[in-house]
Scaffold this motif. Sequence first.
Motif, PDB file in Angstrom:
ATOM      1  N   ILE A 118       0.861  -1.191   0.000  1.00  0.00           N
ATOM      2  CA  ILE A 118       0.000   0.000   0.000  1.00  0.00           C
ATOM      3  C   ILE A 118       0.896   1.238   0.000  1.00  0.00           C
ATOM      4  CG2 ILE A 118      -1.917   1.159   1.159  1.00  0.00           C
ATOM      5  CD1 ILE A 118      -2.545  -1.716   0.344  1.00  0.00           C
ATOM      6  N   SER A 119       0.626   2.157  -0.906  1.00  0.00           N
ATOM      7  CA  SER A 119       1.458   3.354  -0.985  1.00  0.00           C
ATOM      8  C   SER A 119       0.612   4.568  -1.334  1.00  0.00           C
ATOM      9  CB  SER A 119       2.577   3.170  -2.029  1.00  0.00           C
ATOM     10  OG  SER A 119       2.027   2.975  -3.315  1.00  0.00           O
ATOM     11  N   MET A 120       1.204   5.740  -1.131  1.00  0.00           N
ATOM     12  CA  MET A 120       0.567   6.986  -1.524  1.00  0.00           C
ATOM     13  C   MET A 120       0.733   7.175  -3.034  1.00  0.00           C
ATOM     14  SD  MET A 120      -0.682   8.201   1.253  1.00  0.00           S
ATOM     15  CE  MET A 120      -0.996   9.946   0.903  1.00  0.00           C
ATOM     16  N   PRO A 121      -0.054   8.053  -3.638  1.00  0.00           N
ATOM     17  CA  PRO A 121       0.096   8.287  -5.083  1.00  0.00           C
ATOM     18  C   PRO A 121       1.493   8.750  -5.482  1.00  0.00           C
ATOM     19  CG  PRO A 121      -1.995   9.171  -4.316  1.00  0.00           C
ATOM     20  CD  PRO A 121      -1.237   8.759  -3.091  1.00  0.00           C
ATOM     21  N   ASN A 122       2.215   9.385  -4.540  1.00  0.00           N
ATOM     22  CA  ASN A 122       3.574   9.846  -4.862  1.00  0.00           C
ATOM     23  C   ASN A 122       4.609   8.729  -4.732  1.00  0.00           C
ATOM     24  OD1 ASN A 122       3.827   9.506  -2.127  1.00  0.00           O
ATOM     25  ND2 ASN A 122       4.250  11.661  -1.652  1.00  0.00           N
ATOM     26  N   GLY A 123       4.159   7.497  -4.405  1.00  0.00           N
ATOM     27  CA  GLY A 123       5.069   6.362  -4.316  1.00  0.00           C
ATOM     28  C   GLY A 123       5.539   6.055  -2.910  1.00  0.00           C
ATOM     29  N   HIS A 124       5.177   6.870  -1.924  1.00  0.00           N
ATOM     30  CA  HIS A 124       5.620   6.642  -0.539  1.00  0.00           C
ATOM     31  C   HIS A 124       4.935   5.392   0.014  1.00  0.00           C
ATOM     32  CE1 HIS A 124       7.067   7.660   3.463  1.00  0.00           C
ATOM     33  NE2 HIS A 124       5.860   7.355   3.908  1.00  0.00           N
ATOM     34  N   LEU A 125       5.723   4.398   0.410  1.00  0.00           N
ATOM     35  CA  LEU A 125       5.183   3.124   0.899  1.00  0.00           C
ATOM     36  C   LEU A 125       4.638   3.282   2.311  1.00  0.00           C
ATOM     37  CD1 LEU A 125       4.823   0.048   0.395  1.00  0.00           C
ATOM     38  CD2 LEU A 125       7.061  -0.261   1.464  1.00  0.00           C
ATOM     39  N   LEU A 126       3.372   2.854   2.503  1.00  0.00           N
ATOM     40  CA  LEU A 126       2.752   2.897   3.820  1.00  0.00           C
ATOM     41  C   LEU A 126       2.923   1.579   4.574  1.00  0.00           C
ATOM     42  CD1 LEU A 126      -0.584   4.694   2.884  1.00  0.00           C
ATOM     43  CD2 LEU A 126       1.500   5.709   3.824  1.00  0.00           C
ATOM     44  N   GLY A 127       2.851   0.477   3.864  1.00  0.00           N
ATOM     45  CA  GLY A 127       2.975  -0.821   4.519  1.00  0.00           C
ATOM     46  C   GLY A 127       2.584  -1.941   3.576  1.00  0.00           C
ATOM     47  N   THR A 128       2.657  -3.177   4.078  1.00  0.00           N
ATOM     48  CA  THR A 128       2.400  -4.373   3.278  1.00  0.00           C
ATOM     49  C   THR A 128       1.510  -5.326   4.064  1.00  0.00           C
ATOM     50  OG1 THR A 128       4.565  -4.167   2.222  1.00  0.00           O
ATOM     51  CG2 THR A 128       3.490  -6.302   2.048  1.00  0.00           C
ATOM     52  N   VAL A 129       0.572  -5.964   3.374  1.00  0.00           N
ATOM     53  CA  VAL A 129      -0.233  -7.040   3.971  1.00  0.00           C
ATOM     54  C   VAL A 129      -0.004  -8.310   3.165  1.00  0.00           C
ATOM     55  CG1 VAL A 129      -2.001  -5.541   4.961  1.00  0.00           C
ATOM     56  CG2 VAL A 129      -2.266  -6.339   2.618  1.00  0.00           C
ATOM     57  N   ASP A 130      -0.011  -9.445   3.871  1.00  0.00           N
ATOM     58  CA  ASP A 130       0.102 -10.750   3.219  1.00  0.00           C
ATOM     59  C   ASP A 130      -0.716 -11.747   4.032  1.00  0.00           C
ATOM     60  OD1 ASP A 130       1.657 -11.377   5.475  1.00  0.00           O
ATOM     61  OD2 ASP A 130       3.536 -10.942   4.428  1.00  0.00           O
ATOM     62  N   LEU A 131      -0.616 -13.039   3.696  1.00  0.00           N
ATOM     63  CA  LEU A 131      -1.454 -14.030   4.367  1.00  0.00           C
ATOM     64  C   LEU A 131      -1.033 -14.252   5.821  1.00  0.00           C
ATOM     65  CD1 LEU A 131      -1.952 -16.606   1.475  1.00  0.00           C
ATOM     66  CD2 LEU A 131      -3.676 -15.102   2.478  1.00  0.00           C
ATOM     67  N   LEU A 231      -0.481   9.143   9.358  1.00  0.00           N
ATOM     68  CA  LEU A 231      -1.244   8.207   8.525  1.00  0.00           C
ATOM     69  C   LEU A 231      -1.680   6.991   9.330  1.00  0.00           C
ATOM     70  CD1 LEU A 231       0.889   8.482   5.296  1.00  0.00           C
ATOM     71  CD2 LEU A 231      -1.378   9.426   5.702  1.00  0.00           C
ATOM     72  N   GLY A 232      -0.939   6.649  10.396  1.00  0.00           N
ATOM     73  CA  GLY A 232      -1.401   5.637  11.350  1.00  0.00           C
ATOM     74  C   GLY A 232      -1.636   4.280  10.755  1.00  0.00           C
ATOM     75  N   PHE A 233      -0.750   3.757   9.922  1.00  0.00           N
ATOM     76  CA  PHE A 233      -0.918   2.441   9.301  1.00  0.00           C
ATOM     77  C   PHE A 233      -0.510   1.377  10.309  1.00  0.00           C
ATOM     78  CE2 PHE A 233      -1.406   0.245   5.248  1.00  0.00           C
ATOM     79  CZ  PHE A 233      -0.945  -1.014   5.595  1.00  0.00           C
ATOM     80  N   ALA A 234      -1.429   0.449  10.645  1.00  0.00           N
ATOM     81  CA  ALA A 234      -1.125  -0.576  11.647  1.00  0.00           C
ATOM     82  C   ALA A 234      -1.691  -1.904  11.213  1.00  0.00           C
ATOM     83  CB  ALA A 234      -1.711  -0.189  12.999  1.00  0.00           C
ATOM     84  N   LEU A 235      -1.034  -2.991  11.570  1.00  0.00           N
ATOM     85  CA  LEU A 235      -1.556  -4.316  11.293  1.00  0.00           C
ATOM     86  C   LEU A 235      -2.631  -4.672  12.307  1.00  0.00           C
ATOM     87  CD1 LEU A 235       1.735  -6.232  10.477  1.00  0.00           C
ATOM     88  CD2 LEU A 235       0.015  -5.364   8.890  1.00  0.00           C
ATOM     89  N   LEU A 236      -3.601  -5.487  11.849  1.00  0.00           N
ATOM     90  CA  LEU A 236      -4.701  -5.878  12.719  1.00  0.00           C
ATOM     91  C   LEU A 236      -4.643  -7.357  13.009  1.00  0.00           C
ATOM     92  CD1 LEU A 236      -7.670  -4.014  11.017  1.00  0.00           C
ATOM     93  CD2 LEU A 236      -6.350  -3.282  12.971  1.00  0.00           C
ATOM     94  N   LYS A 237      -5.082  -7.743  14.175  1.00  0.00           N
ATOM     95  CA  LYS A 237      -5.330  -9.148  14.466  1.00  0.00           C
ATOM     96  C   LYS A 237      -6.749  -9.253  14.992  1.00  0.00           C
ATOM     97  CE  LYS A 237      -0.662 -10.750  15.420  1.00  0.00           C
ATOM     98  NZ  LYS A 237       0.230 -11.418  16.402  1.00  0.00           N
ATOM     99  N   ARG A 238      -7.374 -10.362  14.665  1.00  0.00           N
ATOM    100  CA  ARG A 238      -8.767 -10.509  15.066  1.00  0.00           C
ATOM    101  C   ARG A 238      -8.861 -10.578  16.579  1.00  0.00           C
ATOM    102  NH1 ARG A 238     -11.665 -14.758  11.110  1.00  0.00           N
ATOM    103  NH2 ARG A 238     -13.373 -14.111  12.412  1.00  0.00           N
TER     104      ARG A 238
END
Length: 244
Positions: A118-131, A231-238
Amino acid sequence: MTTVKLADGSIAKIYKFGNDRFEAEILAGSMKLDTLVSKGGNPAYGQHNGLHVVLRPNGTVTSWVEGEQKPKPGPKPKPKPVEKPKPAVKKESSVRITMPDGRIAKLIDGPKGKRVEISMPNGHLLGTVDLKHPSGQNDGWTYRIVQDGKRVKFVVIDGKSGGSSWVYGFDGKLIEKYVVEGAPRAGAKKAGERVVPKGGVKAGAEGVSTGDTPMVVAAGGGMAAAGAAGLGFALLKRGRADRS
């Protein structure tokens, strides 16, 4: 022409005719004793007064005298090992989409599995999600990878406007869109668009409920910078996993 000394002191004069024909004249001084002809890949044999001569298909000559030990044939060439075909290595492929929140998702499928950057339109990476880390949240939006049988999907959920969601395949195509009843949307309902009662569960959004508690995990420089920018990008767990 090649001259070879034989086992009893006589000589053989070898001549080549074409690719697969050789002739050997067996001479004792000026006297011609015999002529051997090898052709078609077959050896020729001859003997005279106890002298044995073999003209091989490659033009070489072997000789021995009766009573002496017959020379052993040369070692057979070892067959070359057959190389096993190497297993095909899956190449990494990716497709970029612009999500409804205006941010960019890069859907990647490669040897290490599927992931979304996941990134901003200017290419700045916010984070990654996977399985392994399937959910991420940013500014009220949730991004999630879900396993649907053998198929893996990417879901974008608008938590700011009631929970409408968009479901994408890893080819970048929008599979379905779910609009929460009462959520603002422009124009009439489009084909393939479903209306879900507010508070209902959208496809691919199972487990992303108001009971889930965001969990901030250790992040790289890109994520840390995004957090510093608000921007507060954080991973979630159920939530249910936290209580197990």
